[in-house]
Design a protein around this motif. Structure first.
Motif, PDB file in Angstrom:
ATOM      1  N   GLN A 410      -3.104  -1.983 -14.530  1.00 53.35           N
ATOM      2  CA  GLN A 410      -2.452  -2.660 -15.662  1.00 53.35           C
ATOM      3  C   GLN A 410      -2.883  -1.976 -16.947  1.00 53.35           C
ATOM      4  OE1 GLN A 410      -4.252  -4.905 -17.991  1.00 53.35           O
ATOM      5  NE2 GLN A 410      -2.394  -5.240 -19.160  1.00 53.35           N
ATOM      6  N   SER A 411      -1.933  -1.749 -17.859  1.00 56.21           N
ATOM      7  CA  SER A 411      -2.257  -1.103 -19.125  1.00 56.21           C
ATOM      8  C   SER A 411      -1.545  -1.808 -20.277  1.00 56.21           C
ATOM      9  CB  SER A 411      -1.841   0.368 -19.080  1.00 56.21           C
ATOM     10  OG  SER A 411      -2.013   0.963 -20.343  1.00 56.21           O
ATOM     11  N   ASP A 412      -2.271  -1.989 -21.383  1.00 58.04           N
ATOM     12  CA  ASP A 412      -1.646  -2.576 -22.569  1.00 58.04           C
ATOM     13  C   ASP A 412      -1.246  -1.497 -23.574  1.00 58.04           C
ATOM     14  OD1 ASP A 412      -4.061  -1.751 -23.555  1.00 58.04           O
ATOM     15  OD2 ASP A 412      -4.799  -3.733 -24.123  1.00 58.04           O
ATOM     16  N   VAL A 413      -1.179  -0.248 -23.087  1.00 60.42           N
ATOM     17  CA  VAL A 413      -0.807   0.890 -23.937  1.00 60.42           C
ATOM     18  C   VAL A 413       0.135   1.789 -23.115  1.00 60.42           C
ATOM     19  CG1 VAL A 413      -2.874   2.145 -23.200  1.00 60.42           C
ATOM     20  CG2 VAL A 413      -1.801   2.770 -25.334  1.00 60.42           C
ATOM     21  N   PRO A 414       1.154   2.405 -23.749  1.00 63.61           N
ATOM     22  CA  PRO A 414       2.083   3.249 -22.971  1.00 63.61           C
ATOM     23  C   PRO A 414       1.369   4.459 -22.350  1.00 63.61           C
ATOM     24  CG  PRO A 414       2.946   2.815 -25.178  1.00 63.61           C
ATOM     25  CD  PRO A 414       1.529   2.346 -25.168  1.00 63.61           C
ATOM     26  N   ILE A 415       1.461   4.592 -21.032  1.00 65.13           N
ATOM     27  CA  ILE A 415       0.911   5.760 -20.324  1.00 65.13           C
ATOM     28  C   ILE A 415       1.888   6.169 -19.218  1.00 65.13           C
ATOM     29  CG2 ILE A 415      -1.551   5.317 -20.745  1.00 65.13           C
ATOM     30  CD1 ILE A 415      -1.706   4.079 -17.954  1.00 65.13           C
ATOM     31  N   ASP A 416       1.791   7.420 -18.789  1.00 66.98           N
ATOM     32  CA  ASP A 416       2.584   7.907 -17.647  1.00 66.98           C
ATOM     33  C   ASP A 416       1.669   8.060 -16.450  1.00 66.98           C
ATOM     34  OD1 ASP A 416       4.864   8.173 -19.222  1.00 66.98           O
ATOM     35  OD2 ASP A 416       4.327  10.224 -19.821  1.00 66.98           O
ATOM     36  N   LEU A 417       2.143   7.627 -15.278  1.00 65.38           N
ATOM     37  CA  LEU A 417       1.428   7.893 -14.024  1.00 65.38           C
ATOM     38  C   LEU A 417       2.013   9.156 -13.413  1.00 65.38           C
ATOM     39  CD1 LEU A 417       1.066   4.407 -12.275  1.00 65.38           C
ATOM     40  CD2 LEU A 417      -0.746   5.788 -13.211  1.00 65.38           C
ATOM     41  N   LEU A 418       1.168  10.150 -13.155  1.00 66.99           N
ATOM     42  CA  LEU A 418       1.636  11.418 -12.581  1.00 66.99           C
ATOM     43  C   LEU A 418       1.376  11.432 -11.082  1.00 66.99           C
ATOM     44  CD1 LEU A 418       0.106  13.853 -15.253  1.00 66.99           C
ATOM     45  CD2 LEU A 418       2.259  12.630 -15.356  1.00 66.99           C
ATOM     46  N   ASP A 419       2.138  12.268 -10.374  1.00 66.48           N
ATOM     47  CA  ASP A 419       1.969  12.389  -8.918  1.00 66.48           C
ATOM     48  C   ASP A 419       0.670  13.110  -8.581  1.00 66.48           C
ATOM     49  OD1 ASP A 419       4.154  11.062  -8.130  1.00 66.48           O
ATOM     50  OD2 ASP A 419       5.379  12.810  -7.645  1.00 66.48           O
ATOM     51  N   VAL A 420      -0.006  12.638  -7.527  1.00 63.81           N
ATOM     52  CA  VAL A 420      -1.199  13.315  -6.998  1.00 63.81           C
ATOM     53  C   VAL A 420      -0.914  13.659  -5.539  1.00 63.81           C
ATOM     54  CG1 VAL A 420      -3.668  13.109  -6.516  1.00 63.81           C
ATOM     55  CG2 VAL A 420      -2.726  12.015  -8.544  1.00 63.81           C
ATOM     56  N   ASP A 421      -0.977  14.969  -5.214  1.00 62.81           N
ATOM     57  CA  ASP A 421      -0.632  15.421  -3.849  1.00 62.81           C
ATOM     58  C   ASP A 421      -1.492  14.759  -2.782  1.00 62.81           C
ATOM     59  OD1 ASP A 421       1.267  17.072  -4.910  1.00 62.81           O
ATOM     60  OD2 ASP A 421      -0.049  18.818  -5.029  1.00 62.81           O
ATOM     61  N   LYS A 422      -2.808  14.588  -3.087  1.00 61.58           N
ATOM     62  CA  LYS A 422      -3.745  14.077  -2.082  1.00 61.58           C
ATOM     63  C   LYS A 422      -3.567  12.585  -1.828  1.00 61.58           C
ATOM     64  CE  LYS A 422      -7.050  16.372  -4.584  1.00 61.58           C
ATOM     65  NZ  LYS A 422      -8.394  16.624  -5.070  1.00 61.58           N
ATOM     66  N   ASN A 423      -2.778  11.925  -2.672  1.00 61.04           N
ATOM     67  CA  ASN A 423      -2.678  10.469  -2.637  1.00 61.04           C
ATOM     68  C   ASN A 423      -1.649  10.019  -1.600  1.00 61.04           C
ATOM     69  OD1 ASN A 423      -2.650   7.791  -3.262  1.00 61.04           O
ATOM     70  ND2 ASN A 423      -2.611   8.109  -5.468  1.00 61.04           N
ATOM     71  N   SER A 424      -2.091   9.274  -0.576  1.00 62.45           N
ATOM     72  CA  SER A 424      -1.172   8.820   0.478  1.00 62.45           C
ATOM     73  C   SER A 424      -0.757   7.360   0.286  1.00 62.45           C
ATOM     74  CB  SER A 424      -1.830   8.989   1.853  1.00 62.45           C
ATOM     75  OG  SER A 424      -3.035   8.242   1.892  1.00 62.45           O
ATOM     76  N   ALA A 425      -1.226   6.717  -0.799  1.00 71.16           N
ATOM     77  CA  ALA A 425      -0.908   5.300  -1.030  1.00 71.16           C
ATOM     78  C   ALA A 425       0.549   5.142  -1.463  1.00 71.16           C
ATOM     79  CB  ALA A 425      -1.832   4.734  -2.097  1.00 71.16           C
ATOM     80  N   VAL A 426       1.115   3.969  -1.167  1.00 75.42           N
ATOM     81  CA  VAL A 426       2.498   3.659  -1.557  1.00 75.42           C
ATOM     82  C   VAL A 426       2.441   2.905  -2.884  1.00 75.42           C
ATOM     83  CG1 VAL A 426       4.602   2.410  -0.922  1.00 75.42           C
ATOM     84  CG2 VAL A 426       3.208   3.515   0.851  1.00 75.42           C
ATOM     85  N   VAL A 427       3.146   3.432  -3.892  1.00 72.50           N
ATOM     86  CA  VAL A 427       3.085   2.811  -5.220  1.00 72.50           C
ATOM     87  C   VAL A 427       4.371   2.036  -5.504  1.00 72.50           C
ATOM     88  CG1 VAL A 427       3.940   4.903  -6.392  1.00 72.50           C
ATOM     89  CG2 VAL A 427       2.592   3.233  -7.668  1.00 72.50           C
ATOM     90  N   SER A 428       4.224   0.859  -6.110  1.00 75.66           N
ATOM     91  CA  SER A 428       5.393   0.087  -6.547  1.00 75.66           C
ATOM     92  C   SER A 428       5.147  -0.392  -7.971  1.00 75.66           C
ATOM     93  CB  SER A 428       5.643  -1.096  -5.615  1.00 75.66           C
ATOM     94  OG  SER A 428       4.494  -1.898  -5.511  1.00 75.66           O
TER      95      SER A 428
END
Length: 715
Positions: A410-428
């Motif tokens: 959770q963020s109270d400031v505008p940010i971008d989430l970038l892709d991480v190759d090593k990350n196998s988690a499912v994001v929603s």
């Protein structure tokens, strides 16, 4: 010569800190060695391997968390005495487990790093370094930034006592007594120091360092100046370095450098004929490697790399082959050994399953009892929030001692989430109403089974500051969650540097008022990353910073009642003016603010942005053409009719789309920076030009550098 190593897990202790596992010296060449390891429960365990089983030599009672474990003894003799740092105390044990030393250092902070050489003890807490000889205080030093590690050149080879501190501000500080002889700038915040070859190399002065952003280097610490010998850049974007050792695992008579990283990577570097390091072996484990040692543990005559991991696994990467060549009789014996091992493991597993069922029933009965008090199970989180210089993004690494179920961001400031190759988690992602709830981002990462480590990449916008929160829920019963908070600072993309180009056109912001040195320092800490929380010694301090996205720079000099900030980017000065005014108003401090704007700095900043903007526009244009070119290719059956430029786009289509996907909103970010620069330029002149922004965006859509500079000059 290829290096083949096979993994063998020996046992698991509690959660471990950096550099808390060592191998005791072997009784004879090629014989197996005992392993000693300390954990967060305060337990020190010494064990050896017999017939494939770990057998304890001694095990201490729980106590304060073990922060460091080192071996010591008389100089030029086998180092068989075990020393641990726990809290502000040093304890010593013999190799049989008998305690012979309990030394209370009276440090106000817990010990973070330790080195032992004969009767000399070198310790550091967060900012304080102490040197003791025979447990008597000899020297003291207060560092300007956090101390991550401490080491001393070998007393038996170098005539002077030369301690070296690895400090968070990207410096190695070389000491003599209580004074700094000189400082060595290294390419990242140094996290670990080790003597090259275990003895300081040919000169006794060679030191290997590893940094939190994954760089490795060798430097010679002479009496008067450093000599940089080699450096390995982190081209493969691997994790930060936590531990280093020297051991000849390749078997060519030259000691190799063994490296353990916080993303679980283990590396072996050998040396070529020119004495340059060459990567010979790497393997990735599922969690961070906290300690690494070369030796022989599993079986006589087979060298191996022994590791301890964050969750407490002691693991070997051994040269012993998995399938041994054998005759018919030997094969039968091996089969019988294997069968008995399988049956003992099965019975152990059944016993553990039965115990789990019993404990679960007990827990349910206790929770249903009227007198039951709800107690959330505790779990340990190892987290790291760092700025990556290469792509101006932040890495958030969360590592839990047990499997992670999900992580809510959770963020109270505008940010971008970038892709991480090593990350196998499912994001929603969940939709946010930023106006009513101050939520700019809500994202949930659902982890696959047995995931204990999650890495996220975040890009922030300078000038917009607030808090990022991570709610971490592991797979334990009953359900429990821990919250970690990370500050997104107003100038979040700046990093500390130790030099500045004074020839650049600089803008100056000057503050004066009734504020103390500590107050102005707290404002700088609030605005910029990588600034030590404690005010540095002295009446005045100067820090230099570089913007990792644009390569602009900032110089801040402040003392009691005055602060001077210089930057070649007007937007940086504008952000500082707004934030510092706000912070001073909160404290009811009246500030006198003056500024000098250099008109040439605007063109200079636009020239720095130009290559980045041109590259992103070209990338976006190429990606837009890919689908049309693919249709033409299908229609015509080949690409011979296309001009070389278009053929090249088709050949590189996958890489282009991958790069474009990895950098969401990159073009919009550059547009935003140019727009802010335009508004800030005229804000200092007292003019509001927000109505001209649509015209500026039109010029950017049909970008031409000269037209853009002309628009800035004419507006």
């Amino acid at each position: 010569m290829d290096l083949h190593l096979h993994r063998a897990d020996y046992l698991q202790v509690g959660v471990t800190s950096q550099k808390t596992m060592k191998l005791l010296p072997a009784a004879r060449h090629g014989a197996t060695q005992k392993v000693v390891v300390g954990d967060h429960d305060g337990v020190v365990l010494c064990f050896g391997m017999k017939k494939g089983e770990a057998v304890a030599v001694f095990k201490t009672l729980p106590g304060q968390k073990v922060a460091r474990l080192e071996l010591g003894g008389l100089l030029n003799m086998p180092q068989e005495k075990i020393f641990i740092a726990a809290g502000s105390e040093i304890r010593g044990f013999t190799k049989r487990g008998k305690q012979f030393l309990s030394f209370e250092t009276n440090l106000t902070e817990s010990i973070k790093a330790m080195h032992i050489s004969g009767s000399d003890l070198f310790l550091s807490a967060s900012y304080i370094y102490n040197h003791y000889c025979d447990c008597k205080d000899q020297h003291y030093y207060l560092s300007g930034d956090k101390i991550n590690d401490v080491i001393c050149l070998p007393a038996e080879r170098v005539p002077r006592v030369t301690p070296v501190l690895a400090c968070q501000d990207r410096l190695l500080r070389v000491l003599q007594g209580s004074d700094v002889v000189y400082e060595i700038e290294v390419p990242g915040p140094p996290t670990v120091l080790a003597l090259h070859n275990g003895n300081g190399g040919d000169s006794g002065e060679d030191l290997v360092f590893g940094t939190s952003d994954g760089k490795l280097g060798l430097v010679q610490i002479t009496a008067s100046k450093p000599i940089h010998k080699w450096e390995i850049r982190n081209e493969k974007k691997r994790g930060g370095i936590l531990c280093v050792d020297s051991f000849d695992i390749v078997g060519d008579g030259v000691k190799d450098v063994l490296v353990g990283r916080d993303d679980g990577t283990v590396e072996v570097y050998s040396f070529d004929s020119a004495n340059e390091p060459v990567l010979r072996f790497d393997q990735v484990l599922s969690e961070s490697v906290t300690s690494i040692q070369g030796g022989c543990v599993g079986k006589d005559g087979y060298d191996e790399i022994v590791l301890s991991t964050y969750s407490g696994w002691v693991t070997g990467l051994t040269t012993e082959p998995v399938h041994r060549e054998s005759g018919p009789g030997e094969e039968l014996k091996l089969n019988q050994e294997m069968q008995s091992k399988i049956s003992s493991l099965r019975s152990e597993l059944e016993h553990l399953q039965y115990k789990v069922l019993q404990e679960r029933e007990k827990d349910q009965q206790a929770s249903q009892s009227s007198k039951a008090r709800s107690a959330a199970p505790s779990f340990s989180i190892n987290d790291k929030f760092t700025l990556n210089t290469d792509d101006a993004s932040y890495s958030l690494i969360l590592e839990v001692q047990t499997a992670i179920d999900n992580v809510l961001i959770q963020s109270d400031v505008p940010i971008d989430l970038l892709d991480v190759d090593k990350n196998s988690a499912v994001v929603s992602f969940s939709s946010c109403d930023s106006e009513s709830s101050d939520n700019f981002l809500l994202a949930t990462y659902r982890c696959q089974a047995n995931t204990t480590r999650l890495e996220l990449k975040i890009r922030s916008i300078e000038g917009q500051y607030g808090t990022l929160q991570a709610y971490v829920t592991p797979r334990i019963h009953p359900k429990t969650c821990q919250v970690r908070q990370y500050l997104i600072r107003p100038l979040s993309l700046h990093q500390r540097s130790h030099c500045i180009d004074h020839d650049r056109p600089m803008n100056t912001l000057t503050l004066t008022g009734q504020f103390s040195f500590a107050e102005v320092h707290s404002w700088v800490v609030f605005c910029l990353p990588e600034v030590p929380e404690k005010p540095p010694a002295g009446e005045c301090v100067t820090f230099h910073f570089q913007n990792t996205f644009l390569d602009t720079q900032l110089e801040s000099t402040y003392r009691k009642g005055e602060g001077v900030f210089k930057s070649d980017n007007i937007s940086t000065i504008s952000i500082l003016k707004d934030v510092l005014s706000k912070e001073a108003t909160k404290k009811k401090i009246n500030l006198n603010i003056s500024y000098e704007i250099n008109e040439g700095s605007v063109k200079h900043t636009l020239e720095l942005i130009h290559p980045k903007l041109e590259y992103q526009l070209l990338l976006a244009k190429k990606v837009q053409l890919i689908d049309a070119l693919k249709e033409l290719q299908v229609h015509e059956g080949n690409t011979n009719f296309l001009i070389p430029e278009y053929r090249c786009i088709l050949e590189e289509a996958d890489q282009l789309q991958e790069e474009y996907k990895k950098q969401p909103a990159h073009l919009e970010r550059l547009y935003g920076m140019i727009t802010d620069l335009f508004i800030d330029k005229f804000k200092f002149k007292g003019t509001n030009v927000k109505t001209k922004v649509p015209l500026l965006l039109e010029i950017l859509d049909s970008y031409d550098q000269n037209a853009l500079i002309a628009f800035f000059d004419a507006a």
